[in-house]
Design an enzyme around this catalytic site. Structure first.
Site, PDB file in Angstrom:
ATOM      1  N   LYS A  74       0.872  -1.140   0.125  1.00 31.22           N
ATOM      2  CA  LYS A  74      -0.047   0.068  -0.040  1.00 31.22           C
ATOM      3  C   LYS A  74       1.201   1.142   0.113  1.00 31.22           C
ATOM      4  O   LYS A  74       1.980   1.027   0.716  1.00 31.22           O
ATOM      5  CB  LYS A  74      -0.876   0.078   1.173  1.00 31.22           C
ATOM      6  CG  LYS A  74      -1.924   0.918   1.202  1.00 31.22           C
ATOM      7  CD  LYS A  74      -2.627   0.722   2.525  1.00 31.22           C
ATOM      8  CE  LYS A  74      -3.855   1.759   2.633  1.00 31.22           C
ATOM      9  NZ  LYS A  74      -4.734   1.474   4.066  1.00 31.22           N
ATOM     10  N   SER A 149      -9.603   1.069   3.282  1.00 34.61           N
ATOM     11  CA  SER A 149      -8.780   1.830   2.342  1.00 34.61           C
ATOM     12  C   SER A 149      -7.876   0.934   1.710  1.00 34.61           C
ATOM     13  O   SER A 149      -7.119   1.639   0.597  1.00 34.61           O
ATOM     14  CB  SER A 149      -8.065   2.851   3.305  1.00 34.61           C
ATOM     15  OG  SER A 149      -7.175   2.527   4.283  1.00 34.61           O
ATOM     16  N   SER A 173      -9.297  -1.525   7.434  1.00 40.28           N
ATOM     17  CA  SER A 173      -8.859  -1.305   5.889  1.00 40.28           C
ATOM     18  C   SER A 173      -8.035  -2.476   5.136  1.00 40.28           C
ATOM     19  O   SER A 173      -8.118  -2.448   4.061  1.00 40.28           O
ATOM     20  CB  SER A 173      -7.976  -0.284   5.977  1.00 40.28           C
ATOM     21  OG  SER A 173      -8.585   1.035   6.059  1.00 40.28           O
TER      22      SER A 173
HETATM   23  N1  GLN Z   1     -12.692   2.953   7.301  1.00 41.30           N
HETATM   24  C1  GLN Z   1     -12.163   3.205   8.491  1.00 41.30           C
HETATM   25  C2  GLN Z   1     -11.625   4.788   8.598  1.00 41.30           C
HETATM   26  O1  GLN Z   1     -11.783   5.468   7.519  1.00 41.30           O
HETATM   27  C3  GLN Z   1     -10.783   2.289   8.590  1.00 41.30           C
HETATM   28  C4  GLN Z   1      -9.720   2.849   7.803  1.00 41.30           C
HETATM   29  C5  GLN Z   1      -8.636   2.237   7.965  1.00 41.30           C
HETATM   30  O2  GLN Z   1      -8.430   1.111   8.660  1.00 41.30           O
HETATM   31  N2  GLN Z   1      -7.454   2.770   7.417  1.00 41.30           N
HETATM   32  O3  GLN Z   1     -11.215   5.139   9.512  1.00 41.30           O
END
Ligand code: GLN
Length: 466
Positions: A74, A149, A173
């Site tokens: 990522k 994400s 994510s």
């Molecule tokens: N969807 C969650 C957020 O926006 C988790 C995102 C993540 O784990 N980076 O905070």
């Protein structure tokens, strides 16, 4: 699906394929960028490393299991000399000055990084649409989101553009996009893998998370990346998980599920019925299934988002265009900070920075931030009590199936609510694994802290019996 790592390793050792041709094939598959998974390709670096692996094989030198295996990361991981953009305008031209510990360990084991992957910028989102590189498309239906994400990482693994990818999981994510794209995605126990060199979102829940097509590949990659790191004081020493340990499931007799996750209106009818059928199937194998009580979705979401926003507001305060990021000149220094931050952060990121600073500010902190910390303690106590009764907690990954591209952007609150089933385990810092079974968006298995091996073991059992 069996271990791709072992299969490719054998092909390399038997000289049925060369490492160079393997890397070239993966790069060629990534180049058209059909699913918007690619932020940058590491072509020169990867081919140079592949050449060395081929030379070793030609000279009949022994190669390690991960040597020559292509992987993706990522675009929030530092890899010295490469762009690390966090999929953001702010860091569009930022080059890493050093390499993240987890990535360095993989490279030391011989794995070859080939691509920096797209996702929601700074990890802010659940759909991989909050990015300057274009919304990531689901591996199975390009009209749907990939999840987020770490959407680019999950799709690359699902499409086999990479053998495995390393995502980041703060509140779901890795697990959610893994579910949406039908692959395995692990959020290990907080601290099992060093966060050094992972661009910080919410430091108290950020985890390095591998995504693979098999449990064995997950085991291999997890073992390599785990361990104490002096550069991250939250890391701890963990035992290696053996292949044999994963294949024995006889110790797991009782598991639990949260009744309130399925007993509410927010869950999609198909996900609900599939999940209930799935737990019946597990019961039929002789496993004890206990219905557990848990906090409601609103409490989990508001606690998580209060803390995550507070932490991200603090972490991102260093991005001011002076030390890091795309600087925009104003009339004076304060003005330059203000313009740089206003123009370079996305709407979603700004919403979180404003929210985070609000909950931390005098007059609000006691009622909001401090209260969220205390609910977090209650959540952890609840888990401790549960894990005296059960070895594993099973749950759907999300209340919904993947939405259409564009829909989540229209309603941020609905997007936050879609994280209802993942964020509680993050607050508890517990190991949680998404497996591509049970519902359209997979199911999650969670164990007590540092029992990551139990997850692999139970996932293996489920794969064999269901
Ligand atoms: N969807 C969650 C957020 O926006 C988790 C995102 C993540 O784990 N980076 O905070």
């Amino acid at each position: 699906m069996e271990s791709q790592i072992r299969e490719i390793h054998q092909l390399l050792v038997d000289q049925k394929i060369s490492c160079t041709s393997l890397i070239q094939e993966k790069l060629a598959a990534l180049k058209p960028n059909s699913h918007n998974t690619v932020n940058s390709l590491l072509e020169d670096l990867a081919l140079e490393k592949a050449k060395k692996v081929d030379e070793k094989i030609k000279n009949s030198e022994k190669i390690g299991l991960l040597e020559g295996i292509p992987f993706g990361l990522k675009d929030v991981y530092m890899l010295q000399g490469t762009l690390t953009t966090a999929s953001s305008e702010f860091l569009k031209s930022y080059k890493s000055a050093y390499t993240a510990t987890a990535i360095q360990k993989l490279i030391d084991a011989g794995a070859i990084p080939i691509v920096k992957e797209n996702g929601d910028s700074f990890g802010h989102g659940s759909s991989s649409e909050n990015t300057i590189f274009g919304a990531v498309k689901n591996a199975f239906n390009t009209e749907l989101v990939a999840g987020g994400s770490s959407g680019g990482s999950a799709v690359n693994v699902a499409k086999k553009y990479t053998v495995f990818s390393i995502g980041g999981d703060t509140g779901g994510s890795v697990r959610q996009p893994s579910g949406y794209n039908k692959v395995y995605g692990l959020k290990p126990t907080y601290g099992r893998i060093s966060r050094y060199g992972l661009l910080a979102y919410a430091s108290s829940t950020d985890c390095v998370g591998p995504i693979t097509t098999s449990i064995e590949d997950l085991r291999i990659v997890l073992n390599i990346m785990s361990g104490k790191d002096v550069k991250d004081q939250t890391t701890y020493v963990s035992d290696e998980i053996s292949e044999e340990q994963v294949s024995k499931s006889d110790t797991i007799k009782t598991i639990g599920y949260f009744k309130n996750f399925t007993e509410n209106d927010a869950i999609d009818a198909t996900i609900k019925s599939d999940f209930l059928i799935y737990i019946e199937k597990i019961k039929a194998t002789g496993i004890n299934m206990i219905a557990l009580d848990f906090f409601d979705a609103e409490t989990l979401i508001s606690t998580y988002y209060t803390l995550a926003m507070a932490e991200t507001a603090s972490n991102l305060s260093r991005l001011d265009g002076t030390n890091y990021g795309n600087r925009m000149e104003g009339e004076n220094l304060k003005d330059s900070y203000s313009i740089s931050r206003s123009k370079n952060f996305s709407e979603e990121t700004k919403r979180r920075i404003v929210g985070g600073n609000q909950v931390l500010s005098q007059g609000f902190a006691d009622d909001i931030y401090i209260k969220a910390l205390s609910i977090r303690n209650e959540i952890s106590e609840n888990f401790e009590k549960d894990f005296q009764e059960v070895a594993i907690i099973i749950s759907p990954v999300t209340p919904n199936s993947p939405p259409k591209i564009g829909d989540s952007l229209k309603n941020p609150l609905a997007m936050y609510l879609s994280d209802a089933y993942t964020v509680g385990f993050s607050l508890g810092q517990l190991p949680t694994l998404t497996i591509p079974q049970g519902t359209l968006a997979g199911v999650q298995l969670t164990a007590a802290k540092n029992n990551d091996d139990l997850l692999l073991k139970f996932a293996n059992f489920l794969k064999e019996v269901i």
